[in-house]
Design a protein around this motif. Structure first.
Motif, PDB file in Angstrom:
ATOM      1  N   MET A 148       0.830  -1.206   0.000  1.00  0.00           N
ATOM      2  CA  MET A 148       0.000   0.000   0.000  1.00  0.00           C
ATOM      3  C   MET A 148       0.867   1.261   0.000  1.00  0.00           C
ATOM      4  SD  MET A 148      -2.475   1.489   2.976  1.00  0.00           S
ATOM      5  CE  MET A 148      -1.006   2.050   3.837  1.00  0.00           C
ATOM      6  N   VAL A 149       1.935   1.248   0.827  1.00  0.00           N
ATOM      7  CA  VAL A 149       2.849   2.390   0.892  1.00  0.00           C
ATOM      8  C   VAL A 149       3.451   2.667  -0.487  1.00  0.00           C
ATOM      9  CG1 VAL A 149       5.103   3.162   1.758  1.00  0.00           C
ATOM     10  CG2 VAL A 149       3.425   2.204   3.341  1.00  0.00           C
ATOM     11  N   MET A 150       3.902   1.624  -1.169  1.00  0.00           N
ATOM     12  CA  MET A 150       4.546   1.810  -2.464  1.00  0.00           C
ATOM     13  C   MET A 150       3.563   2.246  -3.541  1.00  0.00           C
ATOM     14  SD  MET A 150       7.622   1.614  -1.803  1.00  0.00           S
ATOM     15  CE  MET A 150       8.072   2.022  -3.483  1.00  0.00           C
ATOM     16  N   GLU A 151       2.333   1.758  -3.493  1.00  0.00           N
ATOM     17  CA  GLU A 151       1.325   2.198  -4.465  1.00  0.00           C
ATOM     18  C   GLU A 151       1.070   3.692  -4.313  1.00  0.00           C
ATOM     19  OE1 GLU A 151      -0.207   0.799  -6.963  1.00  0.00           O
ATOM     20  OE2 GLU A 151       0.738  -1.163  -6.718  1.00  0.00           O
ATOM     21  N   ARG A 152       0.962   4.139  -3.078  1.00  0.00           N
ATOM     22  CA  ARG A 152       0.705   5.572  -2.838  1.00  0.00           C
ATOM     23  C   ARG A 152       1.913   6.423  -3.234  1.00  0.00           C
ATOM     24  NH1 ARG A 152      -2.725   6.021   2.869  1.00  0.00           N
ATOM     25  NH2 ARG A 152      -4.549   4.814   2.165  1.00  0.00           N
ATOM     26  N   LEU A 153       3.104   5.924  -2.948  1.00  0.00           N
ATOM     27  CA  LEU A 153       4.306   6.672  -3.332  1.00  0.00           C
ATOM     28  C   LEU A 153       4.443   6.765  -4.849  1.00  0.00           C
ATOM     29  CD1 LEU A 153       6.891   5.336  -0.727  1.00  0.00           C
ATOM     30  CD2 LEU A 153       6.153   7.713  -0.976  1.00  0.00           C
ATOM     31  N   ALA A 154       4.162   5.672  -5.542  1.00  0.00           N
ATOM     32  CA  ALA A 154       4.240   5.679  -7.005  1.00  0.00           C
ATOM     33  C   ALA A 154       3.258   6.683  -7.588  1.00  0.00           C
ATOM     34  CB  ALA A 154       3.971   4.278  -7.556  1.00  0.00           C
ATOM     35  N   THR A 155       2.059   6.729  -7.044  1.00  0.00           N
ATOM     36  CA  THR A 155       1.054   7.694  -7.500  1.00  0.00           C
ATOM     37  C   THR A 155       1.536   9.119  -7.261  1.00  0.00           C
ATOM     38  OG1 THR A 155      -0.750   6.144  -7.057  1.00  0.00           O
ATOM     39  CG2 THR A 155      -1.328   8.476  -7.193  1.00  0.00           C
ATOM     40  N   SER A 156       2.167   9.334  -6.105  1.00  0.00           N
ATOM     41  CA  SER A 156       2.649  10.669  -5.744  1.00  0.00           C
ATOM     42  C   SER A 156       3.808  11.099  -6.635  1.00  0.00           C
ATOM     43  CB  SER A 156       3.076  10.668  -4.269  1.00  0.00           C
ATOM     44  OG  SER A 156       3.161  11.986  -3.777  1.00  0.00           O
ATOM     45  N   PHE A 157       4.739  10.207  -6.923  1.00  0.00           N
ATOM     46  CA  PHE A 157       5.867  10.538  -7.797  1.00  0.00           C
ATOM     47  C   PHE A 157       5.382  10.854  -9.211  1.00  0.00           C
ATOM     48  CE2 PHE A 157       8.724   9.133  -4.532  1.00  0.00           C
ATOM     49  CZ  PHE A 157       9.968   9.659  -4.867  1.00  0.00           C
ATOM     50  N   LYS A 158       4.485  10.036  -9.726  1.00  0.00           N
ATOM     51  CA  LYS A 158       3.986  10.267 -11.086  1.00  0.00           C
ATOM     52  C   LYS A 158       3.112  11.518 -11.158  1.00  0.00           C
ATOM     53  CE  LYS A 158       2.330   6.043 -11.548  1.00  0.00           C
ATOM     54  NZ  LYS A 158       1.652   4.866 -12.139  1.00  0.00           N
ATOM     55  N   GLY A 159       2.524  11.895 -10.029  1.00  0.00           N
ATOM     56  CA  GLY A 159       1.632  13.052 -10.020  1.00  0.00           C
ATOM     57  C   GLY A 159       2.305  14.365  -9.663  1.00  0.00           C
ATOM     58  N   SER A 160       3.609  14.337  -9.362  1.00  0.00           N
ATOM     59  CA  SER A 160       4.322  15.565  -9.000  1.00  0.00           C
ATOM     60  C   SER A 160       4.617  16.386 -10.251  1.00  0.00           C
ATOM     61  CB  SER A 160       5.633  15.234  -8.275  1.00  0.00           C
ATOM     62  OG  SER A 160       6.442  16.388  -8.165  1.00  0.00           O
ATOM     63  N   GLU A 161       3.928  17.502 -10.382  1.00  0.00           N
ATOM     64  CA  GLU A 161       4.076  18.333 -11.586  1.00  0.00           C
ATOM     65  C   GLU A 161       5.504  18.846 -11.748  1.00  0.00           C
ATOM     66  OE1 GLU A 161       2.137  22.406 -13.518  1.00  0.00           O
ATOM     67  OE2 GLU A 161       1.156  21.429 -11.816  1.00  0.00           O
ATOM     68  N   LYS A 162       6.103  19.285 -10.643  1.00  0.00           N
ATOM     69  CA  LYS A 162       7.454  19.845 -10.738  1.00  0.00           C
ATOM     70  C   LYS A 162       8.473  18.763 -11.051  1.00  0.00           C
ATOM     71  CE  LYS A 162      10.600  23.123  -8.657  1.00  0.00           C
ATOM     72  NZ  LYS A 162      10.723  24.252  -7.724  1.00  0.00           N
ATOM     73  N   LEU A 163       8.352  17.604 -10.434  1.00  0.00           N
ATOM     74  CA  LEU A 163       9.279  16.518 -10.718  1.00  0.00           C
ATOM     75  C   LEU A 163       9.167  16.071 -12.172  1.00  0.00           C
ATOM     76  CD1 LEU A 163      11.385  14.467  -9.755  1.00  0.00           C
ATOM     77  CD2 LEU A 163       9.495  12.955  -9.093  1.00  0.00           C
ATOM     78  N   GLN A 164       7.942  15.943 -12.656  1.00  0.00           N
ATOM     79  CA  GLN A 164       7.752  15.529 -14.049  1.00  0.00           C
ATOM     80  C   GLN A 164       8.348  16.553 -15.009  1.00  0.00           C
ATOM     81  OE1 GLN A 164       6.588  12.546 -15.065  1.00  0.00           O
ATOM     82  NE2 GLN A 164       6.397  11.981 -12.910  1.00  0.00           N
ATOM     83  N   LYS A 165       8.216  17.818 -14.671  1.00  0.00           N
ATOM     84  CA  LYS A 165       8.789  18.891 -15.497  1.00  0.00           C
ATOM     85  C   LYS A 165      10.315  18.788 -15.529  1.00  0.00           C
ATOM     86  CE  LYS A 165       8.942  23.980 -15.675  1.00  0.00           C
ATOM     87  NZ  LYS A 165       8.525  25.223 -14.963  1.00  0.00           N
ATOM     88  N   HIS A 166      10.905  18.559 -14.360  1.00  0.00           N
ATOM     89  CA  HIS A 166      12.364  18.455 -14.276  1.00  0.00           C
ATOM     90  C   HIS A 166      12.890  17.221 -15.016  1.00  0.00           C
ATOM     91  CE1 HIS A 166      13.047  21.238 -10.539  1.00  0.00           C
ATOM     92  NE2 HIS A 166      12.675  21.883 -11.619  1.00  0.00           N
ATOM     93  N   ILE A 167      12.224  16.090 -14.826  1.00  0.00           N
ATOM     94  CA  ILE A 167      12.694  14.859 -15.461  1.00  0.00           C
ATOM     95  C   ILE A 167      12.476  14.911 -16.973  1.00  0.00           C
ATOM     96  CG2 ILE A 167      12.403  12.360 -15.568  1.00  0.00           C
ATOM     97  CD1 ILE A 167      13.834  13.523 -13.027  1.00  0.00           C
ATOM     98  N   SER A 168      11.396  15.524 -17.416  1.00  0.00           N
ATOM     99  CA  SER A 168      11.188  15.698 -18.858  1.00  0.00           C
ATOM    100  C   SER A 168      12.309  16.526 -19.465  1.00  0.00           C
ATOM    101  CB  SER A 168       9.835  16.375 -19.124  1.00  0.00           C
ATOM    102  OG  SER A 168       8.771  15.524 -18.748  1.00  0.00           O
ATOM    103  N   PHE A 169      12.789  17.515 -18.706  1.00  0.00           N
ATOM    104  CA  PHE A 169      13.923  18.324 -19.160  1.00  0.00           C
ATOM    105  C   PHE A 169      15.186  17.466 -19.280  1.00  0.00           C
ATOM    106  CE2 PHE A 169      17.682  20.892 -17.996  1.00  0.00           C
ATOM    107  CZ  PHE A 169      17.682  21.789 -19.048  1.00  0.00           C
TER     108      PHE A 169
END
Length: 666
Positions: free
Chosen positions: A385-406
């Motif tokens: 359960m912890v990992m499912e929630r963390l995965a959702t949070s990582f994929k949903g982080s707008e700033k992180l996704q922006k940085h990694i896309s860069f």
């Protein structure tokens, strides 16, 4: 390209489709001719300065300073230009003004009684410095770097002689008006920023932006603002790229390292990752466990005992989850050949020992409440359960996704740039000097082709849709690049994370480096690497980071008789005790290749207030007898191709195959 007089009608006719498209941009003989003249002239300008940095590891303050001062290039230009006219104190003040114009001006405004005279004097100095820094660029290139508000004014001041008797009053009027209308501060800030951009034509970041240091996000933000940058991924970068893709093994590793270095606030406060499920689980599961082996490396003592205890429990909880998840990937991907890292199978849970490579070691921690010794790699319901929630949070982080896309848009596993090969870690070799090979989806790859295949697989893991079968394989490959023996980013046979936590005997902690690090001194092996990547052994270099150079022990960053340069000198504070310095950077201009070693940086505040710079030592690695021009660079090749195409277009115009100035849709 053949001489135009030797171009056959048939060849020209075969290129008509492309030439008609080109004619849309250059619709007449005069316009095409003007561009050829401009481009030919550009080829004869000196090549721009390249700036190489690596292993930044979140240390944003020294990185930002090195970025602002161009590893001492600005200081050298001030010395060259004002050697006879400014005192040392004035030169230091001018350098600080260029590095930190806004903050320095705020201090000066508080102290200076006559700001008009200060602005008048220093605007002229900044214009001279800007003109000097821009002298090897075309007007068009300089124009693109100028701020909108002062674009016309700076162009006027740069490209005319201020002391000319015909325009002296004109220029004086411009400066006086800038001061009179209260825009002097903004002008100084903007022209200082232009100077920073002009001294470095291209920035190369050779990996490891993330982990250990306090603010990797600031570094990425700065890189996103940079006018010309490329990134060669490091193993720590690929870990965060995998985490952003939702790969749980990468998420667990990234979390563990953040907990180890007390940097969990980056995840929560900067990237908005919800750590509450992990914190709650950790407190419930390890409430009576002191977790002594998992005390984070804390330099900042502003943590309470309760905060330290929570970080320690979270650290252990995510580490156990990591070992389980890694086991799942290893079993799923036998081609990774990592069965030796299935360590949870090797534990004697009753005797509290583990058997590794034929030797039995005692464990220093035997509390494994979530491990089922009959099925040790299965996540408990709570861990899942912890990992499912963390995965959702990582994929949903707008700033992180922006940085990694860069990082994906500007990055690659390796880069050939102006005859130099940029790789974070190594070119994986076998003991005999041959290239390591690996099976990917049933096909064997080695050398350059292996790196290219790994990169395309990684990109599939990030960009493919969830239902695509290649996505999971690509995500697993991201984790492999973090820790696998054939990874050019890792460059070792094992990552002994488990051993470092649970075994006191340091013999078990050893990680064997790839043979590359020994064999690169062998000229025969070195030449084979250069040949593999199409490099001229006599002219080219391989530039690496990843393995800190222990300068204080006398180790040199210059390897293989100058063919290989290792520029990880310890930007990360965690390594500075080992290296004895605070990082290497590399400057490659039209005449020289310069290695710059840096002493530790105190703070931006001290640099601004006391006009103190990073103490740096420069060593000239190579001096070119013949100055390198743009025609000798990668950009020069592109420009020459464009010139050749335009000359074909001119020939097509002259032969009447395309009519100059007419609509060529027909």
């Amino acid at each position: 390209m053949k001489k135009l007089s030797n171009i056959s009608y048939e060849y020209l006719n075969s290129k008509l489709k492309y030439l008609r498209l080109l004619s849309k941009t250059y619709p007449s003989i005069s316009e095409a001719s003007a561009e050829v003249i401009n481009l030919e002239a550009t080829l004869n300008l000196p090549k721009g300065t390249e700036h190489f940095v690596t292993d930044l590891h979140g240390e944003y303050e020294p990185f930002v300073h090195v970025l602002k001062n161009g590893s001492g290039v600005i200081k050298r230009k001030i010395e060259e230009l004002f050697a006879e006219t400014l005192s040392e104190k004035e030169k230091k003040m001018l350098a600080t003004l260029v590095y930190y114009p806004e903050q320095k001006l705020d201090l000066i405004i508080e102290q200076e009684t006559n700001m008009e005279e200060f602005y008048r004097l220093n605007i002229y100095r900044l214009i001279e410095l800007c003109r000097y820094a821009s002298s090897k660029y075309t007007r068009l290139k300089v124009s693109k770097l100028l701020p909108d508000e002062f674009k016309y004014i700076i162009e006027e001041l740069l490209h005319e002689d201020i002391k000319s008797e015909h325009k002296e009053k004109y220029f004086k009027s411009i400066v006086e008006t800038i001061i009179e209308v209260d825009r002097a501060k903004e002008f100084v800030i903007d022209i200082s920023t232009v100077i920073q951009k002009l001294v470095v034509d291209r920035l190369h970041v050779i990996g490891d932006i993330y982990d250990r240091g306090p603010r990797p996000d600031i570094i990425v933000d700065k890189l996103m603002e940079h006018h010309s940058v490329d990134i060669q991924w490091g193993n720590h970068d690929i870990l965060w790229m995998g985490a952003a893709a939702g790969e749980k093994t990468c998420i667990a590793n990234a979390l563990r390292i953040s907990a180890r270095y007390a940097n969990l606030d980056i995840l929560e406060d900067i990237y908005g990752i919800n750590l509450l499920p992990l914190a709650t689980f950790s407190l419930d599961t390890y409430k009576d466990d002191p977790c002594d082996q998992f005390m984070p490396k804390i330099s900042d003592q502003n943590f309470t005992t309760r905060e330290k205890s929570l970080m320690t429990k979270m650290h252990k909880a995510i580490s156990i989850i990591q070992f389980k998840l890694e086991g799942e990937v290893i079993k799923r991907r036998p081609e990774f050949e990592m069965e030796n890292r299935l360590l949870l199978d090797m534990i004697d849970y009753d005797a509290s020992t583990i058997n590794l490579k034929g030797k039995t070691y005692e464990l220093n921690d035997t509390n494994f409440p979530t491990i089922d010794k009959n099925d040790p790699y299965r996540l408990s319901e709570e861990e899942n359960m912890v990992m499912e929630r963390l995965a959702t949070s990582f994929k949903g982080s707008e700033k992180l996704q922006k940085h990694i896309s860069f990082l994906f848009s500007k990055g690659s596993i390796y880069l050939r740039a102006n005859s130099n090969l940029l790789i974070h870690g190594c070119v994986p070799l076998n003991e005999d000097g041959s290239f390591m090979s690996m099976s990917i989806k049933g096909e064997e790859f080695s050398g350059k082709e292996l790196m290219l295949k790994m990169e395309s697989t990684i990109r599939e893991g990030f960009f493919m849709q969830k239902r695509c079968p290649n996505k999971q394989y690509g995500m697993d490959m991201m984790w492999y690049m973090w820790t696998g023996k054939c990874s050019s980013l890792f460059g070792k046979d094992d990552m002994t994370t488990f051993e470092r936590y649970f075994i006191d005997d340091k013999e078990s902690h050893k990680e064997k480096k790839n043979p590359y690090y020994k064999l690169r001194e062998d000229e025969k092996v070195c030449r084979s690497i250069f040949d593999e990547f199409g490099l001229d052994y006599e002219e080219s270099h391989i530039i690496n980071g990843h393995v800190p150079v222990e300068s204080k022990k006398g180790e040199s960053p210059i390897k293989a008789n100058g063919r290989i340069l290792v520029i990880d000198g310890g930007f990360s504070r965690a390594y500075q005790r080992k290296t004895g310095i605070a990082g290497y950077t590399l400057i490659y201009n039209s005449r020289t290749l310069q290695l710059v070693s840096h002493e530790p940086f105190s703070s931006a505040e001290e640099a601004i207030e006391n006009e103190s710079d990073i103490l740096s030592t420069t060593v000239v690695v190579e001096h070119k007898a013949n100055r390198k021009m743009i025609r000798d660079t990668d950009d020069g090749e592109v420009i020459q191709e464009k010139i050749d195409d335009l000359k074909l277009l001119l020939l097509a115009y002259k032969k009447g195959l395309i009519k100059s100035g007419q609509d060529n849709l027909v």
